[in-house]
Design a protein around this motif. Sequence first.
Motif, PDB file in Angstrom:
ATOM      1  N   ASP A  95      -6.096 104.624   2.206  1.00 33.87           N
ATOM      2  CA  ASP A  95      -5.723 105.439   3.371  1.00 33.87           C
ATOM      3  C   ASP A  95      -4.251 105.286   3.733  1.00 33.87           C
ATOM      4  O   ASP A  95      -3.712 106.063   4.525  1.00 33.87           O
ATOM      5  CB  ASP A  95      -6.608 105.095   4.576  1.00 33.87           C
ATOM      6  N   SER A  96      -3.570 104.320   3.141  1.00 33.82           N
ATOM      7  CA  SER A  96      -2.141 104.089   3.392  1.00 33.82           C
ATOM      8  C   SER A  96      -1.263 104.621   2.268  1.00 33.82           C
ATOM      9  O   SER A  96      -0.080 104.303   2.204  1.00 33.82           O
ATOM     10  CB  SER A  96      -1.877 102.586   3.560  1.00 33.82           C
ATOM     11  N   VAL A  97      -1.845 105.437   1.379  1.00 35.76           N
ATOM     12  CA  VAL A  97      -1.158 105.867   0.168  1.00 35.76           C
ATOM     13  C   VAL A  97      -0.903 107.372   0.155  1.00 35.76           C
ATOM     14  O   VAL A  97      -1.784 108.166   0.490  1.00 35.76           O
ATOM     15  CB  VAL A  97      -1.995 105.499  -1.082  1.00 35.76           C
ATOM     16  N   ALA A  98       0.307 107.738  -0.256  1.00 32.53           N
ATOM     17  CA  ALA A  98       0.652 109.126  -0.561  1.00 32.53           C
ATOM     18  C   ALA A  98       1.062 109.163  -2.032  1.00 32.53           C
ATOM     19  O   ALA A  98       1.806 108.307  -2.497  1.00 32.53           O
ATOM     20  CB  ALA A  98       1.795 109.623   0.312  1.00 32.53           C
ATOM     21  N   VAL A  99       0.562 110.164  -2.755  1.00 27.95           N
ATOM     22  CA  VAL A  99       0.818 110.298  -4.189  1.00 27.95           C
ATOM     23  C   VAL A  99       1.436 111.657  -4.470  1.00 27.95           C
ATOM     24  O   VAL A  99       1.021 112.658  -3.882  1.00 27.95           O
ATOM     25  CB  VAL A  99      -0.497 110.160  -4.992  1.00 27.95           C
ATOM     26  N   ILE A 100       2.392 111.679  -5.391  1.00 26.07           N
ATOM     27  CA  ILE A 100       2.891 112.944  -5.926  1.00 26.07           C
ATOM     28  C   ILE A 100       2.682 112.931  -7.433  1.00 26.07           C
ATOM     29  O   ILE A 100       3.029 111.970  -8.114  1.00 26.07           O
ATOM     30  CB  ILE A 100       4.368 113.220  -5.561  1.00 26.07           C
ATOM     31  N   GLY A 101       2.064 114.001  -7.930  1.00 23.71           N
ATOM     32  CA  GLY A 101       1.821 114.140  -9.354  1.00 23.71           C
ATOM     33  C   GLY A 101       1.825 115.600  -9.743  1.00 23.71           C
ATOM     34  O   GLY A 101       1.682 116.479  -8.882  1.00 23.71           O
ATOM     35  N   ASP A 102       1.970 115.842 -11.022  1.00 25.31           N
ATOM     36  CA  ASP A 102       2.093 117.229 -11.476  1.00 25.31           C
ATOM     37  C   ASP A 102       1.127 117.633 -12.577  1.00 25.31           C
ATOM     38  O   ASP A 102       1.039 118.793 -12.921  1.00 25.31           O
ATOM     39  CB  ASP A 102       3.521 117.493 -11.959  1.00 25.31           C
ATOM     40  N   ASP A 103       0.385 116.673 -13.139  1.00 27.02           N
ATOM     41  CA  ASP A 103      -0.454 117.052 -14.267  1.00 27.02           C
ATOM     42  C   ASP A 103      -1.753 116.240 -14.295  1.00 27.02           C
ATOM     43  O   ASP A 103      -1.970 115.362 -13.457  1.00 27.02           O
ATOM     44  CB  ASP A 103       0.314 116.891 -15.581  1.00 27.02           C
ATOM     45  N   LEU A 104      -2.593 116.543 -15.252  1.00 29.15           N
ATOM     46  CA  LEU A 104      -3.962 116.022 -15.283  1.00 29.15           C
ATOM     47  C   LEU A 104      -4.035 114.504 -15.302  1.00 29.15           C
ATOM     48  O   LEU A 104      -4.973 113.933 -14.733  1.00 29.15           O
ATOM     49  CB  LEU A 104      -4.700 116.601 -16.496  1.00 29.15           C
ATOM     50  N   ASN A 105      -3.066 113.828 -15.904  1.00 29.29           N
ATOM     51  CA  ASN A 105      -3.110 112.365 -15.940  1.00 29.29           C
ATOM     52  C   ASN A 105      -2.835 111.731 -14.571  1.00 29.29           C
ATOM     53  O   ASN A 105      -2.978 110.525 -14.413  1.00 29.29           O
ATOM     54  CB  ASN A 105      -2.157 111.804 -17.003  1.00 29.29           C
ATOM     55  N   ASP A 106      -2.488 112.538 -13.576  1.00 26.85           N
ATOM     56  CA  ASP A 106      -2.285 112.035 -12.213  1.00 26.85           C
ATOM     57  C   ASP A 106      -3.529 112.228 -11.332  1.00 26.85           C
ATOM     58  O   ASP A 106      -3.590 111.722 -10.220  1.00 26.85           O
ATOM     59  CB  ASP A 106      -1.099 112.764 -11.555  1.00 26.85           C
ATOM     60  N   PHE A 107      -4.495 112.957 -11.846  1.00 25.17           N
ATOM     61  CA  PHE A 107      -5.660 113.337 -11.053  1.00 25.17           C
ATOM     62  C   PHE A 107      -6.395 112.141 -10.453  1.00 25.17           C
ATOM     63  O   PHE A 107      -6.795 112.173  -9.287  1.00 25.17           O
ATOM     64  CB  PHE A 107      -6.628 114.184 -11.893  1.00 25.17           C
ATOM     65  N   SER A 108      -6.573 111.073 -11.232  1.00 25.75           N
ATOM     66  CA  SER A 108      -7.339 109.915 -10.749  1.00 25.75           C
ATOM     67  C   SER A 108      -6.728 109.291  -9.498  1.00 25.75           C
ATOM     68  O   SER A 108      -7.450 108.808  -8.632  1.00 25.75           O
ATOM     69  CB  SER A 108      -7.478 108.861 -11.852  1.00 25.75           C
ATOM     70  N   MET A 109      -5.401 109.340  -9.381  1.00 24.65           N
ATOM     71  CA  MET A 109      -4.728 108.812  -8.179  1.00 24.65           C
ATOM     72  C   MET A 109      -4.785 109.831  -7.051  1.00 24.65           C
ATOM     73  O   MET A 109      -5.018 109.480  -5.897  1.00 24.65           O
ATOM     74  CB  MET A 109      -3.257 108.495  -8.464  1.00 24.65           C
ATOM     75  N   ILE A 110      -4.545 111.074  -7.390  1.00 22.39           N
ATOM     76  CA  ILE A 110      -4.477 112.142  -6.400  1.00 22.39           C
ATOM     77  C   ILE A 110      -5.779 112.259  -5.624  1.00 22.39           C
ATOM     78  O   ILE A 110      -5.782 112.397  -4.400  1.00 22.39           O
ATOM     79  CB  ILE A 110      -4.110 113.479  -7.082  1.00 22.39           C
ATOM     80  N   LYS A 111      -6.900 112.179  -6.314  1.00 24.15           N
ATOM     81  CA  LYS A 111      -8.189 112.396  -5.656  1.00 24.15           C
ATOM     82  C   LYS A 111      -8.560 111.268  -4.686  1.00 24.15           C
ATOM     83  O   LYS A 111      -9.385 111.459  -3.812  1.00 24.15           O
ATOM     84  CB  LYS A 111      -9.301 112.621  -6.678  1.00 24.15           C
ATOM     85  N   ARG A 112      -7.929 110.103  -4.812  1.00 27.42           N
ATOM     86  CA  ARG A 112      -8.279 108.965  -3.955  1.00 27.42           C
ATOM     87  C   ARG A 112      -7.285 108.689  -2.835  1.00 27.42           C
ATOM     88  O   ARG A 112      -7.607 107.991  -1.876  1.00 27.42           O
ATOM     89  CB  ARG A 112      -8.440 107.710  -4.813  1.00 27.42           C
TER      90      ARG A 112
END
Length: 167
Positions: A95-112
Amino acid sequence: MSIKLLVLDVDGTMTDGKITYTKSGDELKSFCVKDGLAISSWIKLGGKVAIITGRESKIVENRANELGIEFCYQKIKDKATKLEEILNELNIGWDSVAVIGDDLNDFSMIKRANISFAPNNASSYIKKCVSKILTSKGGEGAVREMIEYILEEEGRVEELLNLWGVE
């Protein structure tokens, strides 16, 4: 929202996603100085930053060191697991995390993550699952736009302006 940790992918977020090789095989990447100022400002304001990228490059290590980024992990296949290790080390939650990603290998972080961002030129699959699609493209101020958005949402713009003596 109370974000303590920014997590950045590199290629396609901090850069335009292009990799150039010289005749001698050296790799070249370009970083946006506006992103750099925002990242260093975030750190000066007490925030933490982590780079988690699937590729490995001395250039990324140099940029992380130049900006004072404490956590820099390269050649990572499972980004969410690596991020979980960082969270445990910092004793903070997703809940203390912000993520920036652009492609499928970032999905696992983005969704959480509490809040997630994608540059305007990110994969359409990633754009469908992030909290906010940025107007800026990767390597053209997307990270800065993310940081400014978070500071605005948290009511901390005045802190940013004061940091640089802007009245």
